[in-house]
Design an enzyme around this catalytic site. Structure first.
Site, PDB file in Angstrom:
ATOM      1  N   HIS A   6       0.827  -1.212   0.000  1.00  0.00           N
ATOM      2  CA  HIS A   6       0.000   0.000   0.000  1.00  0.00           C
ATOM      3  C   HIS A   6       0.861   1.262   0.000  1.00  0.00           C
ATOM      4  O   HIS A   6       0.407   2.327  -0.409  1.00  0.00           O
ATOM      5  CB  HIS A   6      -1.010  -0.005   1.153  1.00  0.00           C
ATOM      6  N   LYS A  23       9.551  -2.596   3.344  1.00  0.00           N
ATOM      7  CA  LYS A  23      10.737  -2.555   4.212  1.00  0.00           C
ATOM      8  C   LYS A  23      10.710  -3.704   5.198  1.00  0.00           C
ATOM      9  O   LYS A  23       9.650  -4.090   5.694  1.00  0.00           O
ATOM     10  CB  LYS A  23      10.694  -1.223   4.976  1.00  0.00           C
ATOM     11  N   LYS A  31       3.777  -2.545  11.955  1.00  0.00           N
ATOM     12  CA  LYS A  31       4.761  -1.753  12.696  1.00  0.00           C
ATOM     13  C   LYS A  31       4.968  -0.374  12.054  1.00  0.00           C
ATOM     14  O   LYS A  31       4.930   0.646  12.733  1.00  0.00           O
ATOM     15  CB  LYS A  31       6.074  -2.551  12.636  1.00  0.00           C
ATOM     16  N   LYS A  75       9.804  -8.896   4.423  1.00  0.00           N
ATOM     17  CA  LYS A  75      10.803  -9.608   5.230  1.00  0.00           C
ATOM     18  C   LYS A  75      11.448 -10.671   4.364  1.00  0.00           C
ATOM     19  O   LYS A  75      10.828 -11.168   3.423  1.00  0.00           O
ATOM     20  CB  LYS A  75      10.120 -10.294   6.423  1.00  0.00           C
ATOM     21  N   SER A  99      15.880   3.340  10.260  1.00  0.00           N
ATOM     22  CA  SER A  99      16.098   2.888   8.872  1.00  0.00           C
ATOM     23  C   SER A  99      15.471   3.884   7.903  1.00  0.00           C
ATOM     24  O   SER A  99      16.018   4.173   6.837  1.00  0.00           O
ATOM     25  CB  SER A  99      15.434   1.528   8.634  1.00  0.00           C
TER      26      SER A  99
HETATM   27  N1  GLU Z   1      14.784  -6.276  11.391  1.00  0.00           N
HETATM   28  C1  GLU Z   1      14.221  -5.096  11.907  1.00  0.00           C
HETATM   29  C2  GLU Z   1      12.757  -5.298  12.285  1.00  0.00           C
HETATM   30  O1  GLU Z   1      12.294  -6.406  12.342  1.00  0.00           O
HETATM   31  C3  GLU Z   1      14.523  -3.908  11.037  1.00  0.00           C
HETATM   32  C4  GLU Z   1      13.623  -3.603   9.916  1.00  0.00           C
HETATM   33  C5  GLU Z   1      14.135  -2.463   9.044  1.00  0.00           C
HETATM   34  O2  GLU Z   1      14.818  -1.589   9.529  1.00  0.00           O
HETATM   35  O3  GLU Z   1      13.819  -2.502   7.871  1.00  0.00           O
HETATM   36  O4  GLU Z   1      12.064  -4.380  12.629  1.00  0.00           O
END
Ligand code: GLU
Length: 488
Positions: free
Chosen positions: A82, A87, A111, A123, A380
């Protein structure tokens, strides 16, 4: 009749047990989504769309090591497009599989929405035990894996941006960046293809500490709310409470470091995969970090008593329990033995759906993963903005800010006929550098999100988790209603 009822009861019990046992990580996440979506009267079609994975790639990577082809399986899941780019971290572990990757991608979507970060959720993971390979071998494997993802559009600054996760660090991000730059030399924004990379490669100051520091901000925020402290049954001041941290990797160690140094916190136990260190008076975290860096373990008798029963750690008496390692560590099997007042979910998915229900009924407060560990992705985001804007934060205005403060001091000195001493001037005159700005933005994001979740909690009168999902889903739904679902 009595016999029939008894048999039915047993059958029901077995079916229920089978259902719970076969429930995957993704099922667990989706059950939470269902609960909050119901409160928001989500339509079934939108809910189904939201719970589905929007794109997914599975790759098999063959890498020649010592004259033999070694095969590795990896995934990159895009949960929600969306907003672009999507990320989320890239995990190296033997336990990586498709279902967990999809679950973790969906957590990223929720998140990012909670902390108002304009990314969709993704992911990735490679099924590998990184400890079994040398550094040059891992580099080869990472480059081969990254090439596949890049060539299929699953790594790109505009579409899909990985970051470190369990088993990876800035080292792997640098290798991915090198691979991307070789394959796409005409992409001027190539540095934004990964975050969590080293500073000299376009990383941002503070990113490594960001998740841990963000969790510290969550705990600090809780103690700004007397009513929450009271509801959880905690002692009034943060430093009066006994804390346990499970996991001393990047997240756990940085969290412990900040809690210990900035808040004087009393951390009575720290756990790792092979056992835990216990000290009722509180562990000297700085000494433990120094020891861990040299020895790669926490077994230091000078700092506490080491016990080689890692699962016992979660069952110890404490005020605040912080699982900062892997998913599903508090489940139906140990939930009745948990003796804490507050659980801060630093890891992704550490409490199973069923355990969550039981803890809620028992009055144990849980601050959920989709909010708690969002600090990593917040910083990030700053790193990605830095990469695509091609300038370090603070570079343009730092000296200007310092000069303004100096002008004010000089003016006050002149008007009051005084002379501020050099040490005081040095202390006050400090323009914000990149790390100051990253941490300031992190604090702001975590505090604002807390207030949003807490306001929702007061409105719907549910747990913090339900409220967090409520806030997140409500924001994501806007993307669909505004454009007219399912128009793209
Ligand atoms: N691995 C981290 C998380 O699960 C970082 C994710 C990121 O910065 O893209 O939130």
């Amino acid at each position: 009749m009595k016999k029939f009822l008894k048999v039915s009861y047993i059958v029901f019990f077995i079916l229920a047990l089978w259902y719970w046992l076969k429930m995957s990580f993704k099922d667990n996440v989706n059950l939470h989504v269902d609960k909050s979506a119901k409160l928001l009267n989500f339509s079934d079609d939108l809910l189904e769309h939201l719970k589905s994975i929007h794109s997914l790639i599975k790759v098999n990577v063959g890498v020649v090591l010592d004259g033999k082809i070694n095969n590795f399986t990896g995934w990159r899941a895009v949960h929600s497009e969306h907003i672009l780019p999507t990320k989320g971290g890239l995990r190296y572990s033997e336990t990586v599989d498709q279902d967990d990757t999809e679950a973790l991608a969906s957590l990223m979507t929720y998140k990012c929405a909670i902390v108002n970060i304009p990314f969709g959720g993704a992911k990735g993971g490679l099924k590998i035990n990184p400890k079994k390979y040398t550094m040059p071998q891992l580099r080869e494997i990472t480059k081969a894996f990254a090439s596949k993802l890049i060539n299929k559009g699953f790594i790109s600054p505009a579409l899909n941006v990985p970051a470190p996760d369990v088993g990876t660090s800035e080292r792997e991000m640098e290798w991915i960046l090198e691979t991307y730059k070789t394959l796409k030399p005409d992409d001027i924004n190539y540095r934004g293809c990964v975050t969590g990379k080293p500073l000299h490669r376009g990383g941002i100051a503070g990113r490594t500490e960001a998740t841990g520091r963000g969790i510290e901000e969550v705990i600090r925020e809780i103690f700004r709310h007397e009513d929450i402290v009271k509801e959880a049954g905690l002692k009034n001041k943060l430093k009066e409470n006994e804390i346990i941290v499970q996991g001393f990797g990047n997240v756990g160690s940085n969290l412990a470091k900040h809690l210990y140094n900035r808040d004087n916190a009393k951390i009575i136990a720290i756990g790792e995969y092979d056992g835990y260190l216990y000290n009722k008076k509180g562990i000297d975290i700085n000494a433990l970090i120094e020891f861990y860096q040299k020895n790669k373990n926490i077994n230091n008798p000078k700092l506490g008593e080491f016990k080689d029963n890692p699962s016992e750690l979660l069952e110890l008496n404490c005020d605040i329990l912080i699982p900062a390692a892997l998913e599903n560590v508090i489940t139906i099997n140990n939930v009745d033995k948990i003796k804490t007042k507050l659980i801060i979910e630093a890891a992704n998915g550490p409490v199973s759906f069923e355990a969550d229900q039981k803890l809620y009924e028992k009055g144990v407060m849980i601050i959920p993963d989709i909010y708690v560990n969002a600090g990593g992705v917040v910083v990030s985001f700053f790193e990605w903005v830095k990469d695509i804007s091609h300038i370090r934060f603070g570079r343009v205005e730092k000296r200007f800010q310092e000069q303004k403060i100096l002008d004010i001091i000089n003016l006050i000195d002149k008007k009051t006929n005084t002379k501020t001493d050099f040490d005081t001037i040095k202390k006050i005159v400090h323009g914000a550098d990149e790390e100051d700005l990253a941490f300031s933005g992190l604090e702001d994001s975590m505090r604002n999100a807390f207030i949003e979740i807490y306001n929702a909690k007061k409105q719907i009168k549910k747990s913090f988790r339900e409220s967090a999902y409520y806030v997140s889903l409500k924001k994501i739904r806007n993307f669909y209603t505004a454009e007219g679902f399912p128009k793209r």
